[in-house]
Motif scaffolding. Structure first.
Motif, PDB file in Angstrom:
ATOM      1  N   MET A 101       0.837  -1.201   0.000  1.00  0.00           N
ATOM      2  CA  MET A 101       0.000   0.000   0.000  1.00  0.00           C
ATOM      3  C   MET A 101       0.871   1.249   0.000  1.00  0.00           C
ATOM      4  SD  MET A 101      -3.125  -1.217   0.002  1.00  0.00           S
ATOM      5  CE  MET A 101      -4.214   0.097   0.514  1.00  0.00           C
ATOM      6  N   MET A 102       0.276   2.364  -0.398  1.00  0.00           N
ATOM      7  CA  MET A 102       0.992   3.631  -0.443  1.00  0.00           C
ATOM      8  C   MET A 102       0.064   4.748   0.020  1.00  0.00           C
ATOM      9  SD  MET A 102       0.913   4.704  -4.494  1.00  0.00           S
ATOM     10  CE  MET A 102      -0.659   5.077  -5.310  1.00  0.00           C
ATOM     11  N   LYS A 103       0.676   5.882   0.421  1.00  0.00           N
ATOM     12  CA  LYS A 103      -0.090   7.069   0.733  1.00  0.00           C
ATOM     13  C   LYS A 103      -0.302   7.873  -0.549  1.00  0.00           C
ATOM     14  CE  LYS A 103       1.698   7.659   5.452  1.00  0.00           C
ATOM     15  NZ  LYS A 103       2.510   8.542   6.330  1.00  0.00           N
ATOM     16  N   ALA A 104      -1.500   8.434  -0.681  1.00  0.00           N
ATOM     17  CA  ALA A 104      -1.801   9.254  -1.853  1.00  0.00           C
ATOM     18  C   ALA A 104      -2.823  10.307  -1.472  1.00  0.00           C
ATOM     19  CB  ALA A 104      -2.342   8.392  -2.991  1.00  0.00           C
ATOM     20  N   ALA A 105      -2.723  11.471  -2.124  1.00  0.00           N
ATOM     21  CA  ALA A 105      -3.733  12.517  -1.967  1.00  0.00           C
ATOM     22  C   ALA A 105      -4.761  12.318  -3.072  1.00  0.00           C
ATOM     23  CB  ALA A 105      -3.093  13.896  -2.070  1.00  0.00           C
ATOM     24  N   VAL A 106      -5.981  11.968  -2.672  1.00  0.00           N
ATOM     25  CA  VAL A 106      -7.026  11.566  -3.620  1.00  0.00           C
ATOM     26  C   VAL A 106      -8.163  12.587  -3.578  1.00  0.00           C
ATOM     27  CG1 VAL A 106      -8.587   9.725  -4.331  1.00  0.00           C
ATOM     28  CG2 VAL A 106      -6.428   9.158  -3.179  1.00  0.00           C
ATOM     29  N   ILE A 107      -8.686  12.940  -4.751  1.00  0.00           N
ATOM     30  CA  ILE A 107      -9.865  13.800  -4.810  1.00  0.00           C
ATOM     31  C   ILE A 107     -11.017  13.002  -5.408  1.00  0.00           C
ATOM     32  CG2 ILE A 107      -9.090  14.799  -7.023  1.00  0.00           C
ATOM     33  CD1 ILE A 107     -10.520  17.412  -6.041  1.00  0.00           C
ATOM     34  N   HIS A 108     -12.147  12.965  -4.675  1.00  0.00           N
ATOM     35  CA  HIS A 108     -13.317  12.187  -5.108  1.00  0.00           C
ATOM     36  C   HIS A 108     -14.335  13.035  -5.849  1.00  0.00           C
ATOM     37  CE1 HIS A 108     -12.401   8.391  -2.891  1.00  0.00           C
ATOM     38  NE2 HIS A 108     -11.662   9.235  -2.173  1.00  0.00           N
ATOM     39  N   THR A 109     -14.431  14.296  -5.486  1.00  0.00           N
ATOM     40  CA  THR A 109     -15.337  15.216  -6.170  1.00  0.00           C
ATOM     41  C   THR A 109     -14.652  16.574  -6.287  1.00  0.00           C
ATOM     42  OG1 THR A 109     -16.398  15.837  -4.073  1.00  0.00           O
ATOM     43  CG2 THR A 109     -17.447  14.085  -5.372  1.00  0.00           C
ATOM     44  N   PRO A 110     -14.886  17.313  -7.370  1.00  0.00           N
ATOM     45  CA  PRO A 110     -14.252  18.626  -7.525  1.00  0.00           C
ATOM     46  C   PRO A 110     -14.671  19.577  -6.408  1.00  0.00           C
ATOM     47  CG  PRO A 110     -15.204  17.890  -9.594  1.00  0.00           C
ATOM     48  CD  PRO A 110     -15.710  16.952  -8.531  1.00  0.00           C
ATOM     49  N   GLY A 111     -13.777  20.505  -6.087  1.00  0.00           N
ATOM     50  CA  GLY A 111     -14.096  21.492  -5.055  1.00  0.00           C
ATOM     51  C   GLY A 111     -12.851  22.165  -4.526  1.00  0.00           C
TER      52      GLY A 111
ATOM     53  N   LEU B  43      -9.081  17.327  -1.157  1.00  0.00           N
ATOM     54  CA  LEU B  43      -7.925  16.446  -1.287  1.00  0.00           C
ATOM     55  C   LEU B  43      -7.764  15.653   0.002  1.00  0.00           C
ATOM     56  CD1 LEU B  43      -5.497  18.988  -2.967  1.00  0.00           C
ATOM     57  CD2 LEU B  43      -6.255  16.837  -4.000  1.00  0.00           C
ATOM     58  N   LEU B  44      -7.925  14.340  -0.082  1.00  0.00           N
ATOM     59  CA  LEU B  44      -7.907  13.469   1.096  1.00  0.00           C
ATOM     60  C   LEU B  44      -6.695  12.550   1.052  1.00  0.00           C
ATOM     61  CD1 LEU B  44     -11.684  12.456   1.099  1.00  0.00           C
ATOM     62  CD2 LEU B  44     -10.600  14.345   2.349  1.00  0.00           C
ATOM     63  N   LEU B  45      -5.978  12.475   2.154  1.00  0.00           N
ATOM     64  CA  LEU B  45      -4.835  11.574   2.248  1.00  0.00           C
ATOM     65  C   LEU B  45      -5.342  10.176   2.565  1.00  0.00           C
ATOM     66  CD1 LEU B  45      -1.815  12.098   1.884  1.00  0.00           C
ATOM     67  CD2 LEU B  45      -1.598  12.153   4.367  1.00  0.00           C
ATOM     68  N   GLU B  46      -5.078   9.217   1.673  1.00  0.00           N
ATOM     69  CA  GLU B  46      -5.622   7.869   1.793  1.00  0.00           C
ATOM     70  C   GLU B  46      -4.532   6.828   1.564  1.00  0.00           C
ATOM     71  OE1 GLU B  46     -10.045   8.971  -0.071  1.00  0.00           O
ATOM     72  OE2 GLU B  46      -8.792   7.455  -1.012  1.00  0.00           O
ATOM     73  N   GLN B  47      -4.847   5.593   1.967  1.00  0.00           N
ATOM     74  CA  GLN B  47      -4.021   4.443   1.619  1.00  0.00           C
ATOM     75  C   GLN B  47      -4.578   3.829   0.342  1.00  0.00           C
ATOM     76  OE1 GLN B  47      -1.268   2.952   3.080  1.00  0.00           O
ATOM     77  NE2 GLN B  47      -1.076   4.663   4.522  1.00  0.00           N
ATOM     78  N   ARG B  48      -3.714   3.643  -0.643  1.00  0.00           N
ATOM     79  CA  ARG B  48      -4.103   3.061  -1.922  1.00  0.00           C
ATOM     80  C   ARG B  48      -3.141   1.927  -2.289  1.00  0.00           C
ATOM     81  NH1 ARG B  48      -7.406   5.459  -5.829  1.00  0.00           N
ATOM     82  NH2 ARG B  48      -9.120   6.523  -4.780  1.00  0.00           N
ATOM     83  N   PRO B  49      -3.608   0.940  -3.032  1.00  0.00           N
ATOM     84  CA  PRO B  49      -2.676  -0.100  -3.501  1.00  0.00           C
ATOM     85  C   PRO B  49      -1.610   0.492  -4.411  1.00  0.00           C
ATOM     86  CG  PRO B  49      -4.966  -0.792  -3.792  1.00  0.00           C
ATOM     87  CD  PRO B  49      -4.999   0.662  -3.438  1.00  0.00           C
ATOM     88  N   ILE B  50      -0.383   0.030  -4.261  1.00  0.00           N
ATOM     89  CA  ILE B  50       0.673   0.456  -5.177  1.00  0.00           C
ATOM     90  C   ILE B  50       0.323  -0.074  -6.560  1.00  0.00           C
ATOM     91  CG2 ILE B  50       3.123   0.215  -5.764  1.00  0.00           C
ATOM     92  CD1 ILE B  50       3.688  -0.037  -2.764  1.00  0.00           C
ATOM     93  N   PRO B  51       0.287   0.781  -7.585  1.00  0.00           N
ATOM     94  CA  PRO B  51      -0.125   0.323  -8.924  1.00  0.00           C
ATOM     95  C   PRO B  51       0.906  -0.610  -9.550  1.00  0.00           C
ATOM     96  CG  PRO B  51       0.645   2.589  -9.005  1.00  0.00           C
ATOM     97  CD  PRO B  51       0.589   2.223  -7.548  1.00  0.00           C
ATOM     98  N   THR B  52       0.441  -1.413 -10.486  1.00  0.00           N
ATOM     99  CA  THR B  52       1.288  -2.392 -11.173  1.00  0.00           C
ATOM    100  C   THR B  52       1.486  -1.970 -12.623  1.00  0.00           C
ATOM    101  OG1 THR B  52       0.446  -4.176  -9.770  1.00  0.00           O
ATOM    102  CG2 THR B  52       1.536  -4.810 -11.828  1.00  0.00           C
ATOM    103  N   PRO B  53       2.725  -1.841 -13.076  1.00  0.00           N
ATOM    104  CA  PRO B  53       2.954  -1.416 -14.463  1.00  0.00           C
ATOM    105  C   PRO B  53       2.744  -2.546 -15.459  1.00  0.00           C
ATOM    106  CG  PRO B  53       5.042  -1.805 -13.382  1.00  0.00           C
ATOM    107  CD  PRO B  53       3.992  -2.003 -12.325  1.00  0.00           C
ATOM    108  N   ALA B  54       2.204  -2.228 -16.621  1.00  0.00           N
ATOM    109  CA  ALA B  54       2.092  -3.165 -17.728  1.00  0.00           C
ATOM    110  C   ALA B  54       3.303  -3.001 -18.642  1.00  0.00           C
ATOM    111  CB  ALA B  54       0.797  -2.906 -18.493  1.00  0.00           C
ATOM    112  N   ASN B  55       3.380  -3.806 -19.693  1.00  0.00           N
ATOM    113  CA  ASN B  55       4.452  -3.633 -20.671  1.00  0.00           C
ATOM    114  C   ASN B  55       4.372  -2.231 -21.264  1.00  0.00           C
ATOM    115  OD1 ASN B  55       5.539  -6.206 -20.402  1.00  0.00           O
ATOM    116  ND2 ASN B  55       4.174  -7.083 -21.944  1.00  0.00           N
ATOM    117  N   GLY B  56       5.521  -1.576 -21.375  1.00  0.00           N
ATOM    118  CA  GLY B  56       5.560  -0.217 -21.891  1.00  0.00           C
ATOM    119  C   GLY B  56       5.346   0.836 -20.826  1.00  0.00           C
TER     120      GLY B  56
END
Length: 328
Positions: free
Chosen positions: A1-11, A16-29
């Motif tokens: 998991m990682m920390k990220a600043a996430v926005i769910h709705t404009p405003g 901007l909410l600090l949340e725990q998110r899964p670390i993304p996985t890169p594809a080819n390229g």
């Protein structure tokens, strides 16, 4: 998991909410980057406010980042390689740099020599990519500036304006910058301007008194709200580049070219792009900043200060390039 600043709705910044998110996985390229720092940009403020068409929420904002390669499935980069990345859909069509990790297409990743990172540090490096490629591209691609020319930077206290003035002076230009506040005069002079015009929305008359021949080049960063006025400050054969929207307005209404553009004056634009970023001399400029040969003020924040930072961006009070440092 990682920390990220996430926005769910404009405003506002509080969205901007600090949340725990899964670390993304890169594809080819693609590549996975561990982010050490990322700059803040008005483009992200506009997206946060809901002014970027086509952006789907929730979204991790951020159109730039610097850090080290974690993995590159197609083998374009070795793990641990220092890199920088900007644009290409970051923070808009896919999650961007407001996080501890990001995945981006390998084609928009620029290697930064380890020796440069050691001399410069992540704070300075994180402040430069998007700001630098905009300032450099507008000056050398769109305006084709040359030593000995006069340059007006309209919107001089913006981060791009400060960088452009510093770069232009370093390359032998005479620089005049504008600001709405007398209190920022010393800041502009320290960053490279030879002279300052206080901008009340109309500077053409005063500019023509002080520089009767007109400017060779104008970098218009305020946008369409002052574009017509800026065009009046240019000598015949001179060029105005519209490269910013600090004034908050995108569309020039009732545009009549032969009324707006003086005879013999040229109007062009500059739009940030991955291709322009890859051509930008990031290493060279970063070293000049670190050595004090280019003065670009930088203000740093932690990731958990992202709301505070966006408040300052909304209010235009930072008077510096704003950068969030995760790992120094």
């Amino acid at each position: 998991m990682m920390k990220a600043a996430v926005i769910h709705t404009p405003g506002g910044p509080e969205n901007l909410l600090l949340e725990q998110r899964p670390i993304p996985t890169p594809a080819n390229g693609e590549v996975l980057i561990r982010i050490h720092a990322f700059g803040l940009n008005r483009a992200e403020m506009y997206t946060r406010q809901g002014h970027s068409p086509g952006v789907l929420f929730p979204r991790i904002l951020g159109i730039e980042a610097v850090g080290t390669i974690v993995s590159a499935p197609s083998g374009e980069f070795d793990p641990g390689t220092p890199v920088a990345t900007v644009m290409g859909g970051m923070g808009r069509t896919f999650d961007g740099g407001y996080a501890e990790y990001t995945v981006v297409p390998a084609r928009q990743v620029k290697v930064v020599p380890s020796s440069v990172v050691e001399k410069v540090g992540w704070k300075i490096l994180g402040a430069l990519p998007e700001m630098l490629q905009t300032a450099w591209g507008a000056l050398f691609i769109s305006l084709s500036v040359k030593g000995g020319e006069t340059l007006l930077v309209r919107g001089g206290s913006s981060s791009v304006g400060l960088a452009a003035a510093a770069i232009a002076r370093h390359h032998g230009m005479k620089v005049v910058s504008t600001t709405r506040s007398e209190s920022r005069r010393d800041l502009l002079i320290a960053s490279g301007a030879h002279d300052v015009l206080i901008d009340n929305g109309s500077i053409a008359e005063e500019a023509r008194v002080r520089y009767p021949e007109g400017f060779d080049k104008v970098l218009e960063l305020v946008g369409v709200t002052t574009l017509g006025d800026s065009l009046k400050t240019v000598k015949r054969g001179g060029v105005v580049c519209a490269a910013g929207i600090v004034g908050g307005k995108w569309v020039l209404e009732q545009f009549t070219p032969n009324e707006l553009i003086p005879t013999g004056v040229y109007l062009t634009t500059y739009s940030s792009s991955v291709e322009a970023f890859m051509e930008t001399p990031l290493d060279e400029i970063a070293l000049l900043v670190a050595e004090g040969k280019l003065h670009i003020p930088i203000k740093s924040y932690r990731l958990d200060q992202i709301v505070e930072a966006h408040h300052e961006m909304d209010e235009s009070t930072a008077c510096a390039k704003m950068v969030v440092v995760l790992i120094d």
